[in-house]
Design a protein around this motif. Structure first.
Motif, short mmCIF file in Angstrom:
data_model
loop_
_atom_site.label_atom_id
_atom_site.label_comp_id
_atom_site.label_asym_id
_atom_site.label_seq_id
_atom_site.Cartn_x
_atom_site.Cartn_y
_atom_site.Cartn_z
N ALA A 191 -1.20 -6.40 -1.60
CA ALA A 191 -0.28 -5.57 -1.07
C ALA A 191 -0.74 -4.73 -0.15
O ALA A 191 0.09 -3.93 0.91
CB ALA A 191 -0.03 -4.84 -2.35
N LYS A 192 -2.10 -4.49 -0.05
CA LYS A 192 -2.48 -3.57 0.99
C LYS A 192 -2.58 -4.42 2.59
O LYS A 192 -2.18 -3.88 3.43
CB LYS A 192 -4.36 -3.81 1.01
CG LYS A 192 -4.31 -2.70 -0.43
CD LYS A 192 -4.16 -1.20 -0.28
CE LYS A 192 -4.10 -0.74 -1.66
NZ LYS A 192 -5.06 0.29 -1.99
N VAL A 193 -2.45 -5.87 2.45
CA VAL A 193 -2.36 -6.45 3.73
C VAL A 193 -0.76 -6.25 4.25
O VAL A 193 -0.41 -6.28 5.40
CB VAL A 193 -2.73 -8.00 3.49
CG1 VAL A 193 -1.90 -8.90 4.61
CG2 VAL A 193 -4.05 -8.14 3.25
N GLU A 194 0.03 -6.45 3.17
CA GLU A 194 1.62 -6.19 3.62
C GLU A 194 1.84 -4.73 4.20
O GLU A 194 2.37 -4.53 5.14
CB GLU A 194 2.26 -6.35 2.11
CG GLU A 194 2.99 -7.39 2.31
CD GLU A 194 3.99 -7.51 1.02
OE1 GLU A 194 4.46 -6.68 0.69
OE2 GLU A 194 3.56 -8.71 0.30
N LEU A 195 1.24 -3.74 3.49
CA LEU A 195 1.06 -2.47 3.99
C LEU A 195 0.52 -2.20 5.39
O LEU A 195 1.46 -1.67 6.03
CB LEU A 195 0.51 -1.56 3.07
CG LEU A 195 0.20 -0.16 3.49
CD1 LEU A 195 1.66 0.42 3.20
CD2 LEU A 195 -0.84 0.73 2.39
N ILE A 196 -0.37 -2.87 5.74
CA ILE A 196 -0.98 -2.70 6.97
C ILE A 196 -0.03 -3.38 7.95
O ILE A 196 0.35 -2.81 8.93
CB ILE A 196 -2.42 -3.66 7.32
CG1 ILE A 196 -3.47 -2.87 6.23
CG2 ILE A 196 -2.59 -3.75 8.63
CD1 ILE A 196 -4.57 -3.48 6.16
N ARG A 197 0.46 -4.70 7.52
CA ARG A 197 1.31 -5.34 8.58
C ARG A 197 2.85 -4.67 8.59
O ARG A 197 3.55 -4.95 9.58
CB ARG A 197 1.60 -6.72 8.12
CG ARG A 197 0.36 -7.70 8.37
CD ARG A 197 0.40 -8.87 8.35
NE ARG A 197 -1.00 -9.59 8.80
CZ ARG A 197 -1.31 -10.69 7.98
NH1 ARG A 197 -0.90 -11.11 7.18
NH2 ARG A 197 -2.65 -11.05 8.53
N ARG A 198 3.16 -3.69 7.75
CA ARG A 198 4.37 -3.00 8.01
C ARG A 198 4.04 -2.22 9.05
O ARG A 198 5.08 -1.46 9.74
CB ARG A 198 4.69 -2.15 6.59
CG ARG A 198 5.93 -2.81 6.22
CD ARG A 198 6.69 -1.79 5.03
NE ARG A 198 5.59 -1.72 3.91
CZ ARG A 198 5.48 -0.49 3.05
NH1 ARG A 198 5.96 0.66 3.64
NH2 ARG A 198 4.63 -0.51 2.28
N TYR A 199 3.10 -1.53 9.27
CA TYR A 199 2.60 -0.39 10.32
C TYR A 199 2.32 -1.34 11.70
O TYR A 199 2.52 -0.65 12.67
CB TYR A 199 1.58 0.46 9.78
CG TYR A 199 2.22 1.76 9.08
CD1 TYR A 199 2.36 2.72 9.75
CD2 TYR A 199 2.36 1.39 7.61
CE1 TYR A 199 2.83 3.92 8.73
CE2 TYR A 199 2.69 2.36 6.92
CZ TYR A 199 3.10 3.67 7.31
OH TYR A 199 3.57 4.63 6.41
N TYR A 200 1.27 -2.14 11.36
CA TYR A 200 1.09 -2.96 12.62
C TYR A 200 1.19 -4.48 12.39
O TYR A 200 0.31 -5.09 11.71
CB TYR A 200 -0.48 -2.92 12.65
CG TYR A 200 -0.85 -1.48 12.84
CD1 TYR A 200 -0.79 -0.82 14.38
CD2 TYR A 200 -1.49 -0.82 11.90
CE1 TYR A 200 -1.36 0.32 14.61
CE2 TYR A 200 -1.88 0.68 12.14
CZ TYR A 200 -1.93 1.35 13.56
OH TYR A 200 -2.23 2.44 13.84
N PRO A 201 2.56 -5.17 12.72
CA PRO A 201 2.45 -6.36 12.46
C PRO A 201 1.41 -7.25 13.10
O PRO A 201 1.31 -8.31 12.57
CB PRO A 201 4.10 -6.73 13.18
CG PRO A 201 4.59 -5.47 13.41
CD PRO A 201 3.53 -4.50 13.46
N ASP A 202 0.90 -7.08 14.22
CA ASP A 202 -0.24 -7.90 14.51
C ASP A 202 -1.65 -7.63 14.53
O ASP A 202 -2.47 -7.73 15.15
CB ASP A 202 0.04 -8.00 16.35
CG ASP A 202 1.29 -8.63 16.54
OD1 ASP A 202 2.01 -9.43 16.05
OD2 ASP A 202 2.01 -8.04 17.69
#
Ligand code: SAM
Ligand code: SF4
Length: 445
Positions: A287-298
């Protein structure tokens, strides 16, 4: 005083240790010591040690074995041992290596000038390991080893008690430095010509929880990113449990904050994570990885993994492999579990045999490399902003830089680009590095 004396310092371990060495060199510089990159004609040798794994500790004693031969030819040379092993073993280091003149721990680095003075005046060995206190160490001069990037320690110690880890017992409880102090240090490094600030802590996501009033890492990043001349801000090491959306909001408000997240998961199986006392499950991590990728896809997401924690079954190990494929990490530090004295995990009777740990490590590294190659290939053709670090060690016409998400790029470059942010197109990929060609220079922030 040192006059024009020479010091050689050998540093093992993490960026914290390297930053401690920079402080030692800073203090020694004020005493007139020049840094040497070879031990042979040094007047003072310091080994700054790491105790994270048994092998790291072994390195100290094999290094000391080499230094004994050099000291035999130059008896007036002073040999000092600092850092985590020194904090842990103290006097016992001199029992194994009686030719060591000076042992001092992680809590009293700032005593180095007095201790050195005492040794050189009396020619008697000194062992000085002090207990941890709530006090922050005083400001020390710093001789930074980077050219464009400056490490700044934001938190000393660690409040976690991961059951495999020796760090809290050799570095003490968490002590955050106030934001004002850190901003002043960041302003100083910019005035010295550094363009990137890397904020360090064992669990940097826990920054400020021990301060009054309580602040967060986001507040610190916000303050540092605003300093004129700071072209890039990075931070490490993250703790997945403490990474939250408030941080991502503050980070993403600044163009000069990098999208690299070093968030060690350590293992893939929930039972292992619980026994490690990490405070999250695999699902929470994802879920943290998803959260990060919502803000920063790359975003570049990197991690640390341990294989062969006591009791780890083959199925549990396979969950670690699954996580690597699922997250698609851009960098992974892998290690076989190493029993550390005084830790809960070391006392367990179900230790995994060495040959099983070794085999799991080989298998994990293969998957880690395979995934890294896929992630790198996917970047070919993209345009990236890199901070140019300097010429590569092998070919002076090839320069090295780092993308915002912390990928190393080699490209044909020129000296004027050093320390600049430039745009490169990625033309080729290796698992851990990329090749590229420079486009136009971008204006500095
Ligand atoms: N504070 C960071 C964290 O919590 O992830 C990292 C601290 S430690 C200096 C760096 C890495 O060493 C850890 O992430 C872990 O993977 C590894 N490590 C720590 N203790 C270990 C042990 N007993 N055996 C093998 N690896 C270990
Ligand atoms: Fe060790 Fe855990 Fe602290 Fe990291 S968070 S330094 S692994 S105790």
């Amino acid at each position: 005083m040192g006059g024009n004396k020479k010091v050689y310092i050998k540093t093992y371990g993490c960026q914290m240790n390297q930053n401690d060495s920079e402080r030692m060199l800073g203090m020694l510089g004020e005493l007139g010591y020049q840094q040497q990159d070879q031990p042979y004609d040094a007047d003072l040798i310091i080994v700054n040690t790491c105790s994270i794994r048994e092998r790291a500790e072994d390195k100290l004693f094999s290094k000391l074995g080499e230094l004994r031969d050099i000291k035999a030819l130059k008896p007036e040379m002073v040999i000092g041992v600092a850092g985590c092993v020194a904090q842990n073993m103290g006097e016992r280091i001199r029992k194994r290596a009686p030719y060591v003149d000076m042992v001092f721990g992680t809590e009293n680095i700032h005593h180095l000038p007095q201790l050195l003075n005492q040794v050189t005046e009396t020619r008697e060995p000194v062992v000085s390991v002090v207990p941890f206190t709530d006090e922050l160490p005083p400001d020390m001069p710093v001789l930074r080893q980077g050219k464009h990037s400056a490490w700044i320690t934001a938190i000393y110690g660690c409040n976690d008690r991961c059951t495999y880890c020796i760090v809290p017992s050799v570095r003490g409880d968490q002590k955050s430095r106030p934001i004002d102090d850190l901003v002043k240090e960041a302003e100083r490094v910019v005035a010295e010509g550094f363009v990137e600030v890397v904020l360090l802590g064992q669990n940097i996501n826990g920054y400020g929880k021990d301060l009054e009033p309580r602040v967060g890492l986001g507040d610190l990043i916000d303050a540092v990113a605003r300093i004129p001349g700071v072209k890039r801000v990075r931070w490490l090491t993250g703790h997945p449990r403490d990474l939250d959306e408030a941080l991502l909001q503050k980070m993403s408000a600044h163009e000069n904050v990098c999208d690299h997240f070093h968030i060690p998961i350590q293992a893939g199986a929930n039972d292992v994570l619980r026994q490690m006392a990490r405070g999250y499950t695999r699902e929470k991590y994802m879920a943290k990885v998803e959260l990060i990728r919502r803000y920063y896809p790359d975003a570049g997401i990197t991690t640390d993994l341990i294989v062969g924690f006591p009791g780890e079954t083959e199925e549990q190990f396979q969950e670690t492999i699954e996580v690597v494929r699922e997250v698609r990490f851009t960098g992974v530090n892998t290690a076989a579990y190493s029993a550390r004295p005084g830790t809960y995990a070391a006392k367990r009777e179900d230790q995994v045999p060495e040959d099983v740990k070794d085999r799991r490590l080989v298998e994990l590294n293969q998957v880690v490399n395979e995934v890294a190659m896929q992630v790198s290939r996917a970047m070919v053709g993209s345009v990236q902003e890199i901070l140019v670090e300097g010429p590569s060690s092998k070919d002076p016409s090839v320069f090295q830089g780092r993308t915002k998400n912390n990928r190393i790029v080699f490209f044909p470059g020129e000296a004027a680009m050093e320390g600049q942010l430039i745009q490169v197109r990625i033309t080729d990929a290796r698992p851990w590095t990329l090749r590229g060609e420079a486009l136009a220079a971008v204006p500095s922030v």
